[in-house]
Design a protein around this motif. Structure first.
Motif, short mmCIF file in Angstrom:
data_model
loop_
_atom_site.label_atom_id
_atom_site.label_comp_id
_atom_site.label_asym_id
_atom_site.label_seq_id
_atom_site.Cartn_x
_atom_site.Cartn_y
_atom_site.Cartn_z
N GLU A 97 1.99 -3.45 5.09
CA GLU A 97 1.46 -2.39 4.25
C GLU A 97 1.79 -0.98 4.73
OE1 GLU A 97 -0.21 -3.00 1.48
OE2 GLU A 97 -0.28 -5.17 1.69
N PHE A 98 2.21 -0.84 5.97
CA PHE A 98 2.23 0.50 6.55
C PHE A 98 3.52 1.27 6.33
CE2 PHE A 98 2.69 3.56 10.03
CZ PHE A 98 1.52 4.27 9.86
N SER A 99 4.65 0.62 6.33
CA SER A 99 5.90 1.37 6.31
C SER A 99 6.98 0.65 5.51
CB SER A 99 6.41 1.58 7.74
OG SER A 99 7.70 2.15 7.75
N PRO A 100 7.78 1.41 4.76
CA PRO A 100 8.93 0.81 4.07
C PRO A 100 10.08 0.52 5.02
CG PRO A 100 8.86 3.17 3.67
CD PRO A 100 7.62 2.84 4.44
N HIS A 101 9.91 0.84 6.32
CA HIS A 101 10.99 0.63 7.29
C HIS A 101 10.79 -0.62 8.12
CE1 HIS A 101 12.28 4.56 6.10
NE2 HIS A 101 11.19 5.13 6.57
N GLY A 102 9.78 -1.40 7.79
CA GLY A 102 9.53 -2.64 8.51
C GLY A 102 9.45 -3.82 7.57
N ILE A 103 9.70 -5.01 8.10
CA ILE A 103 9.64 -6.22 7.28
C ILE A 103 8.93 -7.31 8.06
CG2 ILE A 103 11.93 -6.99 8.05
CD1 ILE A 103 12.30 -8.24 5.26
N LEU A 104 8.09 -8.07 7.37
CA LEU A 104 7.38 -9.18 7.98
C LEU A 104 7.93 -10.48 7.42
CD1 LEU A 104 4.85 -10.03 9.75
CD2 LEU A 104 3.62 -10.18 7.59
N PHE A 138 -3.15 10.22 6.46
CA PHE A 138 -1.81 10.55 5.96
C PHE A 138 -1.38 9.57 4.88
CE2 PHE A 138 -1.21 12.38 10.34
CZ PHE A 138 -1.11 13.70 9.93
N VAL A 139 -0.67 10.08 3.89
CA VAL A 139 0.04 9.19 2.98
C VAL A 139 0.96 8.36 3.85
CG1 VAL A 139 1.75 9.08 1.13
CG2 VAL A 139 -0.10 10.77 1.03
N VAL A 140 0.86 7.05 3.73
CA VAL A 140 1.56 6.14 4.63
C VAL A 140 3.04 6.45 4.72
CG1 VAL A 140 2.38 3.76 4.75
CG2 VAL A 140 -0.04 4.21 4.61
N ASP A 141 3.65 6.77 3.60
CA ASP A 141 5.09 7.02 3.61
C ASP A 141 5.44 8.26 4.43
OD1 ASP A 141 7.63 6.06 2.67
OD2 ASP A 141 7.73 7.87 1.44
N TYR A 142 4.53 9.24 4.44
CA TYR A 142 4.77 10.46 5.21
C TYR A 142 4.77 10.16 6.71
CZ TYR A 142 3.91 15.05 7.32
OH TYR A 142 3.99 16.17 8.10
N ILE A 143 3.74 9.49 7.19
CA ILE A 143 3.67 9.19 8.62
C ILE A 143 4.77 8.19 9.02
CG2 ILE A 143 1.96 7.33 8.40
CD1 ILE A 143 2.18 9.95 11.23
N ALA A 144 5.15 7.31 8.08
CA ALA A 144 6.24 6.36 8.36
C ALA A 144 7.55 7.10 8.59
CB ALA A 144 6.39 5.37 7.21
N GLU A 145 7.81 8.15 7.81
CA GLU A 145 9.03 8.94 7.98
C GLU A 145 8.99 9.74 9.28
OE1 GLU A 145 11.83 8.74 6.23
OE2 GLU A 145 10.79 7.14 5.17
N SER A 148 0.83 -1.21 0.00
CA SER A 148 0.00 0.00 0.00
C SER A 148 0.86 1.26 0.00
CB SER A 148 -0.93 0.01 1.23
OG SER A 148 -1.88 -1.01 1.14
N TYR A 149 2.03 1.21 0.69
CA TYR A 149 2.83 2.43 0.74
C TYR A 149 3.38 2.80 -0.64
CZ TYR A 149 6.95 -0.67 1.21
OH TYR A 149 7.91 -1.63 1.01
N VAL A 150 3.53 1.82 -1.52
CA VAL A 150 3.94 2.12 -2.90
C VAL A 150 2.82 2.83 -3.64
CG1 VAL A 150 4.62 1.12 -5.11
CG2 VAL A 150 5.57 0.21 -2.99
N TYR A 164 2.26 6.31 -2.29
CA TYR A 164 3.31 7.21 -2.77
C TYR A 164 2.87 7.82 -4.11
CZ TYR A 164 7.79 8.74 -4.75
OH TYR A 164 8.79 9.48 -5.31
N LEU A 165 2.38 6.98 -4.98
CA LEU A 165 1.92 7.45 -6.29
C LEU A 165 0.66 8.30 -6.17
CD1 LEU A 165 2.47 4.15 -8.31
CD2 LEU A 165 3.90 6.20 -8.37
N LEU A 166 -0.28 7.84 -5.32
CA LEU A 166 -1.51 8.61 -5.13
C LEU A 166 -1.21 9.97 -4.51
CD1 LEU A 166 -3.81 5.75 -3.81
CD2 LEU A 166 -4.12 7.01 -5.95
#
Length: 680
Positions: free
Chosen positions: A234-241, A371-378, A32-34, A37-39
């Protein structure tokens, strides 16, 4: 100004309508964060025309540049024929030692050995571990030497925020109340906040703490389908499952043979999915190194000790309900035996009671702005450098009985919630007390289970003192209040506050309610949010017996679910009345200004159906529209004060005929409410 409008105004360009993700995703297996980002590039507005055009642009970008595995051959052909082409794919990088070069692998495109320069790898080191989603420009240049890859990477842009203004974020946060801010965060996760109670919202936000708190150890066990893994995929590019069964020491920590750092060195949050399962085989060496890492934030590589900041999250499914687990074992019962170990579990800072979290239904997804997920993730990543663990100390003092390890767990959870809810570090005394009590409860849940697992642990008095009033407040878990006779099974120590609270009929347990349901007594009772085992039968049966006339005063008998609650009260009355008797039931309510005809239709249907059950139902609308207090009165002298009226249950799927919480009230989660019984 509604919340969506206000959010767009204060965070222009940093928000997106959450339902748009589904609108553009299609069959693309992309986080979703990808998509957001585009949206965020094309749809960060509340103008419908712009949104519509933006969606089409994003769809075209995905259609043109996102690589589906089954279309990889076609994309390769495009690159060859055009010489250059832009793709969206997940890129991972390895060092080719024999050639002394870095080589990229494209996950969906299926090409390997693409040369990538050292500067790019240094700038984005996560490509060395598990890969990063990127927008990449690829060129195709044939070479006579078959050993040289024809693919050339000319431009790479990770799909994540490049920069943000933290001070601007803090300033904008102050424009929102606590309730508004929590709702914004819940919508940013992707859920509709109106369908969650205050406690359930906090449980959702606890899942974000590993992203903003360094070395935070979190566990969540509960039924399937509650969205446990959603945040970590789905929430952050800084986490991995990762799957709990796929973990090795080299992959997680360090490969001693080549010195390659593992996942904890590159990710802010490492989450283990499917962590539960008694029969799972677990490598004891990884448990041992994990214990050391979770306690000391370090691990060994040969004779060298390395440190890392990754938080650890463990999520798994339970097979039994809470009462069963408390009676037969403990709340960690589903963990593999090597993890069902007191030394490992003592490192956990907070235990999310997954059985309190609703199973995800379609209606629970938000269609509003977040929030755009990437924004809140940062933002959360930036806040990892802050420490708010001492922000409560001007107002409260933890019990001296709380050990250093327990205190660390409480501090980390408190600090994380402060960062999420009050990122400036400033909050009122009441706001601070709320999250401090919640943090203590989450650690207490861990410690109470350790008492069952390991006899060497001693009971702890979890609580805090109000420095202004000197009042000491003990903390109990919801399971403790619901099942006191099971919770302290085989434990000689019983928290005195529990005895006091139940003696005063405050926070009554489901068992006490059941045991007392044959006897009508005056008193005041409090029920906690998410408490189960409550029903109209238990609340009202002894007080409605022998009544010939009952009056309900409730201004909110309007919507379908509210009239259905009234119908269920009628079912309770029918169970206790004599078949040959008729009961008069009078409702005083307020006319629905928006849909009065619909309200009348519901009430008339209820009147018609009640006749056959021996209930003569009528109603009146209070023309002054000033009634607020809700009560139930009988001609036998009982008056029952209801602070929420009949609206005591949280949202559930009324259309699912095979759901127990639809058919039986005892299986539903409650809202927090009080009830008082008075005899005239």
């Amino acid at each position: 100004m509604d919340l969506d409008e206000k959010l767009n105004l204060e965070f222009a360009g940093k928000v997106v309508r959450k339902d748009l993700v589904k609108a553009v995703k299609g069959n693309a297996i992309v986080p979703s964060y990808v998509l957001e980002y585009l949206l965020g590039q094309y749809c960060a507005t509340d103008d419908e025309t712009t949104i519509k055009n933006g969606i089409e642009q994003v769809k075209q970008i995905l259609k043109k540049h996102y690589v589906h595995r089954n279309e990889a051959g076609l994309i390769k052909s495009h690159i060859k024929e055009k010489g250059r082409y832009k793709v969206i794919d997940k890129i991972s990088v390895d060092l080719n030692v024999s050639k002394d070069v870095y080589e990229a692998t494209f996950s969906n495109l299926g090409i390997k050995n693409v040369i990538i320069d050292s500067a790019t790898v240094k700038k984005h080191p996560k490509m060395l571990v598990s890969g990063v989603w990127c927008i990449v420009t690829l060129e195709y240049t044939p070479n006579e030497d078959v050993r040289v890859s024809p693919w050339i990477l000319t431009n790479l842009k990770p799909i994540q925020l490049s920069s943000f203004d933290h001070e601007e974020y803090l300033k904008a946060r102050e424009k929102f109340s606590k309730g508004e801010w929590i709702d914004i965060l819940i919508k940013s996760i992707g859920f509709e906040p109106s369908l969650f109670g205050a406690r359930n919202k906090l449980l959702q936000l606890i899942r974000l703490i590993p992203y903003c708190e360094r070395n935070y150890n979190l566990i969540e066990l509960g039924p399937k389908g509650t969205g446990k893994s959603h945040i970590y995929t789905e929430f952050s590019p800084h986490g991995i499952l990762i799957s709990g069964g796929e973990v090795t020491v080299p992959k997680l920590f360090v490969n001693n043979s080549n010195g390659k750092l593992g996942l904890v060195g590159y990710w802010d949050c490492v989450a283990f999915d499917e962590f539960a399962g008694k029969q799972k085989k677990v490598d004891k060496s990884i448990v041992d190194i994990m214990k050391n890492y979770m306690a000391n934030k370090s691990f060994s590589r040969g004779i060298e000790t390395l440190g890392a900041e990754a938080s650890m999250v463990f999520i798994g499914n339970t097979k039994h309900n809470v009462a069963y687990m408390l009676k037969h074992s403990d709340l960690f019962e589903e963990l593999p035996s090597k993890y069902h170990d007191s030394a490992f579990l003592d490192r956990i800072h907070f235990f999310i009671p997954g059985w309190e979290v609703d199973i995800i239904r379609g209606e629970m997804f938000s269609s509003g702005y977040g929030f755009v997920v990437d924004y809140i993730a940062e933002i959360l990543k930036h806040l990892r450098a802050e420490d708010y663990s001492n922000k409560y100390q001007d107002y409260f003092e933890l019990s001296s009985d709380i050990s250093t390890r327990d205190r660390d767990g409480i501090h980390k959870t408190f600090s994380g919630l402060m960062k999420i809810l009050y990122p400036s570090g400033v909050a009122s005394k009441d706001e601070i007390e709320e999250i401090l009590a919640f943090a203590i409860e989450g650690r207490k849940r861990v410690k109470d289970q350790l008492l069952r697992i390991d006899s060497t642990y001693t009971p702890t008095d979890f609580g805090y003192k109000d420095l202004d009033s000197g009042e000491y407040k003990k903390i109990t878990t919801l399971e403790e209040r619901e099942y006191p006779h099971l919770y302290h099974k085989d434990i000689t120590f019983v928290n005195s506050s529990i005895t006091e609270k139940h003696t005063d009929k405050d926070n009554i347990s489901s068992e006490e309610l059941t045991h007392n349901d044959s006897e009508a007594k005056e008193g005041h009772f409090s029920f906690s949010e998410n408490q189960k085992g409550v029903s109209f039968d238990k609340l009202f049966n002894p007080y409605l017996k022998k009544a010939k006339k009952i009056t309900l005063i409730d201004p909110y008998i309007r919507a379908f679910y509210q009239v259905r609650n009234l119908m269920e009260l009628f079912e309770t009355i029918v169970k206790i009345k004599d078949t040959e008797e008729h009961i008069k039931f009078h409702l005083v309510t307020i006319e629905d200004e928006r849909e009065p005809q619909r309200q009348l239709e519901f009430l008339q249907q209820l009147k018609n159906s009640s006749i056959v059950a021996g209930i003569e139902f009528d109603w009146e609308f209070d023309e002054t529209k000033t009634i607020h207090a809700r009560s139930l009165e009988t001609d036998t002298g009982w008056k029952i004060l209801l602070d929420r009226g009949l609206d005591i249950f949280q949202h559930y799927d009324m259309n699912d005929a095979f759901s127990f919480n639809n058919r039986l009230q005892e299986f539903r989660s409650c809202k927090a409410f009080d009830i008082t019984y008075i005899k005239s």
